[in-house]
Design a protein around this motif. Sequence first.
Motif, PDB file in Angstrom:
ATOM      1  N   PHE A  35      35.144  43.395  45.671  1.00 45.67           N
ATOM      2  CA  PHE A  35      36.426  44.052  45.424  1.00 45.67           C
ATOM      3  C   PHE A  35      37.005  43.614  44.078  1.00 45.67           C
ATOM      4  O   PHE A  35      37.621  44.413  43.363  1.00 45.67           O
ATOM      5  CB  PHE A  35      37.400  43.751  46.565  1.00 45.67           C
ATOM      6  N   ASP A  36      36.785  42.352  43.725  1.00 44.36           N
ATOM      7  CA  ASP A  36      37.218  41.876  42.411  1.00 44.36           C
ATOM      8  C   ASP A  36      36.418  42.559  41.301  1.00 44.36           C
ATOM      9  O   ASP A  36      36.964  42.874  40.236  1.00 44.36           O
ATOM     10  CB  ASP A  36      37.060  40.355  42.320  1.00 44.36           C
ATOM     11  N   ARG A  37      35.147  42.796  41.552  1.00 49.34           N
ATOM     12  CA  ARG A  37      34.323  43.494  40.563  1.00 49.34           C
ATOM     13  C   ARG A  37      34.844  44.913  40.352  1.00 49.34           C
ATOM     14  O   ARG A  37      34.848  45.417  39.210  1.00 49.34           O
ATOM     15  CB  ARG A  37      32.863  43.505  41.043  1.00 49.34           C
ATOM     16  N   PHE A  38      35.275  45.565  41.424  1.00 43.65           N
ATOM     17  CA  PHE A  38      35.858  46.908  41.323  1.00 43.65           C
ATOM     18  C   PHE A  38      37.147  46.871  40.501  1.00 43.65           C
ATOM     19  O   PHE A  38      37.380  47.721  39.631  1.00 43.65           O
ATOM     20  CB  PHE A  38      36.115  47.446  42.728  1.00 43.65           C
ATOM     21  N   VAL A  39      37.980  45.868  40.744  1.00 42.90           N
ATOM     22  CA  VAL A  39      39.214  45.711  39.971  1.00 42.90           C
ATOM     23  C   VAL A  39      38.899  45.539  38.490  1.00 42.90           C
ATOM     24  O   VAL A  39      39.547  46.150  37.612  1.00 42.90           O
ATOM     25  CB  VAL A  39      40.036  44.508  40.496  1.00 42.90           C
ATOM     26  N   GLN A  40      37.907  44.720  38.174  1.00 41.96           N
ATOM     27  CA  GLN A  40      37.530  44.493  36.779  1.00 41.96           C
ATOM     28  C   GLN A  40      37.064  45.782  36.109  1.00 41.96           C
ATOM     29  O   GLN A  40      37.388  46.034  34.935  1.00 41.96           O
ATOM     30  CB  GLN A  40      36.443  43.425  36.704  1.00 41.96           C
ATOM     31  N   LEU A  41      36.311  46.607  36.850  1.00 39.00           N
ATOM     32  CA  LEU A  41      35.879  47.876  36.292  1.00 39.00           C
ATOM     33  C   LEU A  41      37.073  48.763  35.958  1.00 39.00           C
ATOM     34  O   LEU A  41      37.137  49.375  34.886  1.00 39.00           O
ATOM     35  CB  LEU A  41      34.981  48.619  37.287  1.00 39.00           C
ATOM     36  N   MET A  42      38.039  48.836  36.887  1.00 41.87           N
ATOM     37  CA  MET A  42      39.202  49.691  36.668  1.00 41.87           C
ATOM     38  C   MET A  42      40.074  49.171  35.533  1.00 41.87           C
ATOM     39  O   MET A  42      40.545  49.957  34.699  1.00 41.87           O
ATOM     40  CB  MET A  42      40.006  49.807  37.972  1.00 41.87           C
ATOM     41  N   GLU A  43      40.278  47.877  35.490  1.00 46.52           N
ATOM     42  CA  GLU A  43      41.091  47.315  34.409  1.00 46.52           C
ATOM     43  C   GLU A  43      40.389  47.472  33.058  1.00 46.52           C
ATOM     44  O   GLU A  43      41.046  47.726  32.031  1.00 46.52           O
ATOM     45  CB  GLU A  43      41.397  45.857  34.699  1.00 46.52           C
ATOM     46  N   GLY A  44      39.079  47.332  33.056  1.00 47.98           N
ATOM     47  CA  GLY A  44      38.335  47.511  31.823  1.00 47.98           C
ATOM     48  C   GLY A  44      38.405  48.943  31.322  1.00 47.98           C
ATOM     49  O   GLY A  44      38.541  49.185  30.122  1.00 47.98           O
ATOM     50  N   GLN A  45      38.330  49.897  32.243  1.00 41.91           N
ATOM     51  CA  GLN A  45      38.421  51.308  31.867  1.00 41.91           C
ATOM     52  C   GLN A  45      39.813  51.638  31.347  1.00 41.91           C
ATOM     53  O   GLN A  45      39.964  52.379  30.368  1.00 41.91           O
ATOM     54  CB  GLN A  45      38.097  52.197  33.081  1.00 41.91           C
ATOM     55  N   ARG A  46      40.825  51.081  31.978  1.00 43.20           N
ATOM     56  CA  ARG A  46      42.207  51.330  31.555  1.00 43.20           C
ATOM     57  C   ARG A  46      42.443  50.761  30.160  1.00 43.20           C
ATOM     58  O   ARG A  46      43.102  51.373  29.314  1.00 43.20           O
ATOM     59  CB  ARG A  46      43.183  50.712  32.553  1.00 43.20           C
ATOM     60  N   ALA A  47      41.881  49.562  29.892  1.00 48.64           N
ATOM     61  CA  ALA A  47      42.048  48.940  28.583  1.00 48.64           C
ATOM     62  C   ALA A  47      41.351  49.743  27.495  1.00 48.64           C
ATOM     63  O   ALA A  47      41.830  49.833  26.371  1.00 48.64           O
ATOM     64  CB  ALA A  47      41.513  47.513  28.621  1.00 48.64           C
TER      65      ALA A  47
END
Length: 382
Positions: free
Chosen positions: A370-382
């Motif tokens: 779930f943390d990996r999913f969060v990192q993907l979303m935050e990375g895409q947003r950035a």
Amino acid sequence: MTTPARSADRTPAVLVLEDGRTFRGRAYGAVGETFGEAVFNTGMTGYQETLTDPSYHRQVVVMTAPHIGNTGVNDEDPESRRIWVAGYVVRDPARVPSNWRSVRTLDEELAAQGVVGISGVDTRALTRHLRERGAMRVGVFSGPAVRGADEAALLARVQQAPQMSGADLCGEVATTEPYVVPAHGTRRLTVAAVDLGIKGMTPHRMAERGIEVHVLPAHTTLEQLYAVRPDGVFFSNGPGDPAAAGHPVELMRGVLERGTPLFGICFGNQILGRALGFGTFKLKYGHRGINQPVQDRTTGKVEVTAHNHGFAVDAPLDRVTDTPYGRAEVSHVCLNDDVVEGLRLLDRPAFSVQYHPEAAAGPHDAAYLFDRFVQLMEGQRA
């Protein structure tokens, strides 16, 4: 028709497998008859989560642990709105539950929800039979259905029951109306979760990480999905044959085309496999339990994981594959039998696993996903 039974009763019951083998015992839960696919679960705890997992729709679950019902039933642990198993098979049911959270016995809960079960069965012998012959159709009969019944006639009815191969079932268990699971504390991200048979703990695990989860019906369109303005899209677990699930595959392809971060669990992993062009196949007896060893090939770490799947993705373990959405590889593998347990795209933010990182009954080795999913979303947003 089913009627309540008590585990202390001597109401006769019989389990009939489609290959003709029978096991006799006593009624457990409701009295009546039921049909489904016979599968076994190796977990020694977490039976309440198993019973309420929608992925067990149309399956008769054999518990390999000999003592079931010791902690009774509470109102906090169900993974969905009801029990989904078609039937339940145990060896020695608890006579008296002992747990401070228990509000009723498992026998009472099964009876109240009309779930036909059988106890007093040699579940070790039954499990070995299923391991050797494979998961198969089964019928459980108790009470009037057994007295004076011709076993040949019961067997014929079992053999007329529908098979799991080719079954499109996710629409039968998914929500019919969208709903929202709010983030715990400040909302950081928004996820559109496609419900193919979602377990309640999954959006809870996301909410713990500041994610507002919009749970959407299985028949959701791409336009409806993006109407919630998601930072990421999630495809849940669910029952049935992934080869029969056409709409979720097309929906996922639409998400992949847009490049939105994507995460899939269990059935969602199989849907990603199909969306990428891989095939799926039925396992001989499947993986079901909370003690399956899986290696994350991206880190080398071995996790003990919770599983519930009878189908798997047919993808090569030894190479990267070119797909319409870029390069893909197998990210996780089962150390028992080399079954594909995860996929990831190398050129787009998408990954999936075949097992259950939310694992309400444990273990929690895979919660990092779930943390990996969060990192993907935050990375895409950035």
